[in-house]
Design an enzyme around this catalytic site. Structure first.
Site, PDB file in Angstrom:
ATOM      1  CG  ASN A 228      -0.226  -0.034   2.516  1.00 31.65           C
ATOM      2  OD1 ASN A 228       0.469   0.920   2.866  1.00 31.65           O
ATOM      3  ND2 ASN A 228      -0.340  -1.129   3.254  1.00 31.65           N
ATOM      4  CG  ASP A 297      -7.346  -4.882   6.467  1.00 33.60           C
ATOM      5  OD1 ASP A 297      -6.840  -4.962   7.607  1.00 33.60           O
ATOM      6  OD2 ASP A 297      -7.918  -3.855   6.056  1.00 33.60           O
ATOM      7  CE  LYS A 307       9.346 -12.592 -12.853  1.00 34.85           C
ATOM      8  NZ  LYS A 307      10.194 -12.043 -13.896  1.00 34.85           N
ATOM      9  CG  PHE A 347      -2.406   6.390  13.151  1.00 39.15           C
ATOM     10  CD1 PHE A 347      -1.705   6.074  14.304  1.00 39.15           C
ATOM     11  CD2 PHE A 347      -2.220   7.626  12.560  1.00 39.15           C
ATOM     12  CE1 PHE A 347      -0.825   6.986  14.859  1.00 39.15           C
ATOM     13  CE2 PHE A 347      -1.336   8.549  13.103  1.00 39.15           C
ATOM     14  CZ  PHE A 347      -0.639   8.234  14.261  1.00 39.15           C
ATOM     15  CE  LYS A 365      -9.153  -1.524  13.901  1.00 36.47           C
ATOM     16  NZ  LYS A 365      -8.407  -2.551  13.163  1.00 36.47           N
TER      17      LYS A 365
HETATM   18  N1  CTP Z   1      -4.493  -2.586  11.925  1.00 34.47           N
HETATM   19  C1  CTP Z   1      -4.032  -3.757  12.466  1.00 34.47           C
HETATM   20  N2  CTP Z   1      -4.115  -4.908  11.773  1.00 34.47           N
HETATM   21  C2  CTP Z   1      -4.668  -4.949  10.554  1.00 34.47           C
HETATM   22  C3  CTP Z   1      -5.158  -3.758   9.985  1.00 34.47           C
HETATM   23  C4  CTP Z   1      -5.065  -2.597  10.691  1.00 34.47           C
HETATM   24  O1  CTP Z   1      -3.505  -3.717  13.585  1.00 34.47           O
HETATM   25  N3  CTP Z   1      -4.748  -6.090   9.899  1.00 34.47           N
HETATM   26  C5  CTP Z   1      -4.382  -1.354  12.714  1.00 34.47           C
HETATM   27  C6  CTP Z   1      -3.669  -0.218  12.015  1.00 34.47           C
HETATM   28  O2  CTP Z   1      -2.297  -0.206  12.345  1.00 34.47           O
HETATM   29  C7  CTP Z   1      -4.379   0.998  12.561  1.00 34.47           C
HETATM   30  C8  CTP Z   1      -5.776   0.494  12.871  1.00 34.47           C
HETATM   31  O3  CTP Z   1      -5.686  -0.910  12.964  1.00 34.47           O
HETATM   32  O4  CTP Z   1      -3.816   1.462  13.749  1.00 34.47           O
HETATM   33  C9  CTP Z   1      -6.812   0.852  11.869  1.00 34.47           C
HETATM   34  O5  CTP Z   1      -6.375   0.459  10.582  1.00 34.47           O
HETATM   35  P1  CTP Z   1      -7.327   0.628   9.324  1.00 34.47           P
HETATM   36  O6  CTP Z   1      -6.650   0.047   8.117  1.00 34.47           O
HETATM   37  O7  CTP Z   1      -7.809   2.038   9.251  1.00 34.47           O
HETATM   38  O8  CTP Z   1      -8.550  -0.253   9.792  1.00 34.47           O
HETATM   39  P2  CTP Z   1      -9.061  -1.659   9.430  1.00 34.47           P
HETATM   40  O9  CTP Z   1      -9.407  -2.318  10.722  1.00 34.47           O
HETATM   41  O10 CTP Z   1      -8.125  -2.374   8.532  1.00 34.47           O
HETATM   42  O11 CTP Z   1     -10.413  -1.306   8.689  1.00 34.47           O
HETATM   43  P3  CTP Z   1     -10.694  -0.855   7.164  1.00 34.47           P
HETATM   44  O12 CTP Z   1      -9.460  -1.231   6.371  1.00 34.47           O
HETATM   45  O13 CTP Z   1     -11.889  -1.611   6.804  1.00 34.47           O
HETATM   46  O14 CTP Z   1     -10.928   0.628   7.212  1.00 34.47           O
END
Ligand code: CTP
Length: 424
Positions: A228, A297, A307, A347, A365
């Protein structure tokens, strides 16, 4: 700078990241090494930040750079002869020692380090160092063999252990003596940063923080990955700011192009599961965990060991994904189960309904604070140097004004300091 308030946490005194140098009285000691010319840049950085600088040179340093250069940069007479009637009567080594908020020696040669370690005070610089009660920061610079010599290392250890002396560098690289290795004077900006760190209020001293930063790269094959746009800048800024305020910081960093900040532990990881393992090792002994990383995620279900070849995967390949664990959510759930654990800060990078989603994540969370930002704003979010965030807590939201990521990091840490204090 004032924070626009939308209710919630009360107004507070904020820590200004540039403040430690502004108005500080800094003695810059220049040792007799070729890197003495770099001390000019350091002095310029200090004066630009609002510090008052008194330069002291060793006799040998004056062979490398003329005292007039430093006099022009500081507007003050340079002190290099302890036994000169004019210098001692006009400057006076005891007054200099008393007035100093900090003594920075750059370059600190093997010879200066040895004399300081032995408590010798046979010139203006060493006499001031022995007479001062202020902290002393050394930026060593010398030939690699001199640096690695057991006597130099023992001298330095003695200064650190017995006198509480601070050290920045040396760096690694091509040296003026044409050797390559450790011995290079730290960059002036890094020395200035270390000086800030020594002078900054230590409101996170004794606290252990784990900070995650950057993206994760989820492998598809040995060459390709799903990633990302996170640059890691916000997390790195937080880690550097927390270390400056005295915290023992472990930075768990996904792949970024950023250099490791000085003075803290950096654990480099590639993917979400490696970040999970690093957190399992470091999070539970910490006072706080700040998750600034943009963790993927999902990951490719079965990454190929070889590869993937265009001819083998067909014209419309489908990548099946597995869900990665929610690391922050996992920490929140585990803390609830144990009944204790670190302060948890997350965040929420959003593109719409920013505060609404952040509030939902705060609850889901089970964390103490969510830092929400709109990543579609041109002056906030990925890769830029500024950020505009909202602090979302159970008691209310607080919008912070647009500021550099460094500044925003300090505003977030101001709140972390308060939340940690409220826990004990
Ligand atoms: N986070 C995490 N583990 C994941 C994804 C996110 O610990 N697999 C943490 C990030 O480091 C951040 C927080 O969760 O502090 C929110 O991340 P975000 O990507 O905004 O939230 P998601 O729970 O992934 O939800 P979405 O992508 O649906 O917005």
């Amino acid at each position: 700078m004032s924070a626009a308030s939308t209710g919630g946490p009360r107004e507070r005194r904020m820590f200004d990241p540039a403040a430690p140098l502004a108005d500080a009285e800094i003695v810059v000691g220049v040792g007799g090494g070729i890197a003495a010319y770099k001390a000019c840049e350091l002095v310029r950085l200090f004066t630009k930040a609002g510090a008052r600088v008194q330069v002291i040179m060793t006799k040998r340093a004056t062979k490398f750079v003329g005292p007039l250069t430093f006099q022009a940069l500081t507007g003050r007479m340079v002190f290099h002869d302890l036994f000169s009637l004019t210098q001692e009567s006009e400057i006076g080594h005891i007054q200099v020692a008393d007035r100093a908020d900090l003594v920075v020696i750059a370059p600190a040669t093997a010879n200066v380090i040895a004399r300081l370690a032995a408590g010798i005070a046979d010139d203006a610089l060493t006499a001031v160092c022995l007479a001062t009660r202020s902290p002393v920061l050394l930026a060593p610079s010398m030939n690699v063999n001199m640096w690695q010599h057991p006597i130099t290392q023992a001298n330095l250890r003695r200064l650190v252990d017995v006198a509480g002396t601070f050290v920045v560098g040396p760096g690694d690289g091509f040296l003026a003596c044409r050797w390559t290795g450790p011995g290079r004077l730290a960059e002036p900006a890094d020395i200035a940063e270390a000086a800030c760190r020594v002078l900054a209020p230590q409101d996170l001293a004794g606290k252990r923080l784990v900070i995650t930063a950057g993206p994760t790269f989820e492998p598809l094959d040995p060459v390709r990955f799903l990633g990302n746009r996170s640059s890691g800048k916000m997390g790195y800024a937080l880690a550097a700011a927390a270390a400056r305020r005295g915290a023992a910081v472990t930075l768990v960093a996904g792949p970024t192009a950023l250099p490791d900040p000085v003075g803290l532990d950096v654990v480099h990881v590639e993917d979400a599961r490696a970040m999970e393992a690093a957190l399992a090792t470091h999070a539970w002994g910490a006072d706080g965990v700040i998750m600034a990383a943009a963790i993927a995620d999902f990951r490719p279900g079965t990454p190929s060991e070889k590869k993937l070849k265009r001819t083998e995967i067909g014209l419309a390949p489908v990548i099946s994904l597995d869900a990665n664990p929610d690391l922050l959510g996992g920490l929140g759930a585990e803390r609830a189960r144990r009944g204790s654990g670190p302060l948890l800060v997350g965040f929420a990078a959003e593109t719409h309904d920013v505060v609404g989603y952040a509030r939902a994540k705060l609850a889901a969370k089970q964390v103490d604070l969510m830092v929400a930002n709109d990543v579609t704003a041109p002056d906030a979010g990925f890769a830029v140097d500024t950020n505009r965030v909202v602090l979302v807590e159970p008691g209310g939201d607080r919008e912070l004004p647009l500021a550099s990521k460094r500044e925003v990091a300090h505003r977030i840490l101001d709140r972390v300091v308060e939340l940690l204090a409220a826990r004990v």
